[in-house]
Scaffold this active site. Structure first.
Site, PDB file in Angstrom:
ATOM      1  N   HIS A  86     -35.851  -7.025   0.074  1.00  0.00           N
ATOM      2  CA  HIS A  86     -37.178  -6.549   0.469  1.00  0.00           C
ATOM      3  C   HIS A  86     -38.220  -7.087  -0.507  1.00  0.00           C
ATOM      4  O   HIS A  86     -37.905  -7.379  -1.665  1.00  0.00           O
ATOM      5  CB  HIS A  86     -37.221  -5.008   0.472  1.00  0.00           C
ATOM      6  CG  HIS A  86     -37.031  -4.422  -0.899  1.00  0.00           C
ATOM      7  ND1 HIS A  86     -35.789  -4.279  -1.468  1.00  0.00           N
ATOM      8  CD2 HIS A  86     -37.931  -4.011  -1.830  1.00  0.00           C
ATOM      9  CE1 HIS A  86     -35.928  -3.774  -2.686  1.00  0.00           C
ATOM     10  NE2 HIS A  86     -37.203  -3.605  -2.939  1.00  0.00           N
TER      11      HIS A  86
ATOM     12  N   LYS B 224     -44.678  -5.301  -9.709  1.00  0.00           N
ATOM     13  CA  LYS B 224     -43.535  -4.824 -10.489  1.00  0.00           C
ATOM     14  C   LYS B 224     -42.244  -5.284  -9.839  1.00  0.00           C
ATOM     15  O   LYS B 224     -42.185  -5.476  -8.621  1.00  0.00           O
ATOM     16  CB  LYS B 224     -43.582  -3.300 -10.594  1.00  0.00           C
ATOM     17  CG  LYS B 224     -43.643  -2.648  -9.247  1.00  0.00           C
ATOM     18  CD  LYS B 224     -43.885  -1.166  -9.343  1.00  0.00           C
ATOM     19  CE  LYS B 224     -43.907  -0.545  -7.977  1.00  0.00           C
ATOM     20  NZ  LYS B 224     -42.692  -0.773  -7.175  1.00  0.00           N
TER      21      LYS B 224
ATOM     22  N   CYS C 296     -40.690   5.029  -5.980  1.00  0.00           N
ATOM     23  CA  CYS C 296     -41.819   4.469  -6.731  1.00  0.00           C
ATOM     24  C   CYS C 296     -42.959   5.470  -6.966  1.00  0.00           C
ATOM     25  O   CYS C 296     -43.569   5.461  -8.026  1.00  0.00           O
ATOM     26  CB  CYS C 296     -42.288   3.188  -6.072  1.00  0.00           C
ATOM     27  SG  CYS C 296     -40.996   1.917  -6.182  1.00  0.00           S
TER      28      CYS C 296
ATOM     29  N   ASP D  74     -44.550  -4.010  -4.899  1.00  0.00           N
ATOM     30  CA  ASP D  74     -43.171  -4.352  -5.244  1.00  0.00           C
ATOM     31  C   ASP D  74     -43.037  -5.866  -5.028  1.00  0.00           C
ATOM     32  O   ASP D  74     -43.443  -6.376  -3.968  1.00  0.00           O
ATOM     33  CB  ASP D  74     -42.241  -3.570  -4.301  1.00  0.00           C
ATOM     34  CG  ASP D  74     -40.914  -3.197  -4.916  1.00  0.00           C
ATOM     35  OD1 ASP D  74     -40.874  -2.809  -6.100  1.00  0.00           O
ATOM     36  OD2 ASP D  74     -39.887  -3.290  -4.194  1.00  0.00           O
TER      37      ASP D  74
ATOM     38  N   ASP E 244     -47.204   0.800  -3.256  1.00  0.00           N
ATOM     39  CA  ASP E 244     -46.319  -0.018  -2.413  1.00  0.00           C
ATOM     40  C   ASP E 244     -46.557   0.118  -0.905  1.00  0.00           C
ATOM     41  O   ASP E 244     -45.591   0.222  -0.131  1.00  0.00           O
ATOM     42  CB  ASP E 244     -44.843   0.301  -2.731  1.00  0.00           C
ATOM     43  CG  ASP E 244     -44.453  -0.085  -4.147  1.00  0.00           C
ATOM     44  OD1 ASP E 244     -45.321  -0.556  -4.904  1.00  0.00           O
ATOM     45  OD2 ASP E 244     -43.274   0.088  -4.511  1.00  0.00           O
TER      46      ASP E 244
HETATM   47  C1  VGL Z   1     -39.027   1.104  -3.701  1.00  0.00           C
HETATM   48  C2  VGL Z   1     -36.784   0.917  -3.405  1.00  0.00           C
HETATM   49  C3  VGL Z   1     -36.804  -0.365  -3.892  1.00  0.00           C
HETATM   50  C4  VGL Z   1     -40.256   1.956  -3.562  1.00  0.00           C
HETATM   51  C5  VGL Z   1     -39.067  -0.176  -4.196  1.00  0.00           C
HETATM   52  O1  VGL Z   1     -41.355   1.396  -3.378  1.00  0.00           O
HETATM   53  O2  VGL Z   1     -40.121   3.197  -3.617  1.00  0.00           O
HETATM   54  N1  VGL Z   1     -37.880   1.655  -3.329  1.00  0.00           N
HETATM   55  N2  VGL Z   1     -37.948  -0.910  -4.280  1.00  0.00           N
HETATM   56 ZN    ZN Z   2     -38.004  -2.994  -4.731  1.00  0.00          ZN
END
Ligand code: VGL
Ligand code: ZN
Length: 209
Positions: free
Chosen positions: A90, A115, A160, A55, A17
């Protein structure tokens, strides 16, 4: 992390991510995100097999606080699959915030795992959605490639990255998190919880790379 580990054809690097929204200036900015990009680019050059995760949410995703009445970002609710932190909007798919950081430079990445596409379920791990049973397909790909160990870096250490490392262990892969190449959100003890779970499941933490 020794050079030998990176050169081992049975080891894959999982870059989690590294997207605009998770770096400084983004919608769910994690402190230290921008500083990861250059060293991760360098680390990735040493690996034959690199997988990127991204993400990737629809705008009406149920992990967004904005899609719940009177819910504040970073509060927790109970979803049918268990507790779920509610996030600021996000990584809405096909928006600039969901794009990889513009300086991320890993042209030889073999696979990009997206994902979080399903509106009703979040997905922190690169292996399973947050119900713990819906697979992303990554374990099958790694197995078909003969991978036995994953090395992880990226954002967020306590979501993640950590959840991916735990699931890698559940699938029987060895898993090492390169801690200095991760950045944490740390909401309500999430970093400590990730550290203890990781210890319990035999995830190792490396401080050099
Ligand atoms: C993530 C919060 C929401 C991450 C993704 O990449 O850790 N955290 N979506
Ligand atoms: Zn997310």
């Amino acid at each position: 992390m020794t050079t030998d580990v990176a050169a081992d054809p049975a080891t894959a690097l999982l870059v989690v991510d590294l997207q605009v929204d998770f770096c400084e200036g983004g919608a769910l900015a994690v402190a230290g995100g921008n500083a990861l990009i250059a060293p991760v680019n360098g680390l990735a050059q040493r690996f034959r097999t690199v997988v990127l995760t991204q993400d990737w949410h629809p705008a009406d995703h149920t992990s967004f606080a904005s899609n719940h009445a009177d819910a504040a970002p970073f509060s927790e609710i109970t979803m049918p699959y268990g507790p779920q932190v509610l996030w600021p909007d996000h990584c809405v798919w096909d928006t600039h915030g969901a794009a990889f950081h513009p300086d991320l430079d890993i042209p030889h990445a073999r696979l990009i795992v997206r994902k979080g596409q399903h509106r009703e379920i979040d997905s922190y791990s690169a292996f399973y959605e947050n119900d713990g049973v819906t697979p992303t397909g990554l374990a099958g790909a790694l197995r078909e490639w003969g991978i036995e160990r994953v090395v992880l870096c990226g954002i967020a250490t306590d979501f993640c990255v950590g959840w991916s490392a735990l699931d890698a262990r559940k699938h029987g892969f060895a898993a090492t998190i390169i801690e200095p190449l991760t950045a944490a959100i740390d909401v309500d003890g999430s970093l400590d919880a990730t550290r203890s779970a990781a210890r319990e499941f035999g995830v190792t933490w490396s401080h050099d790379f």
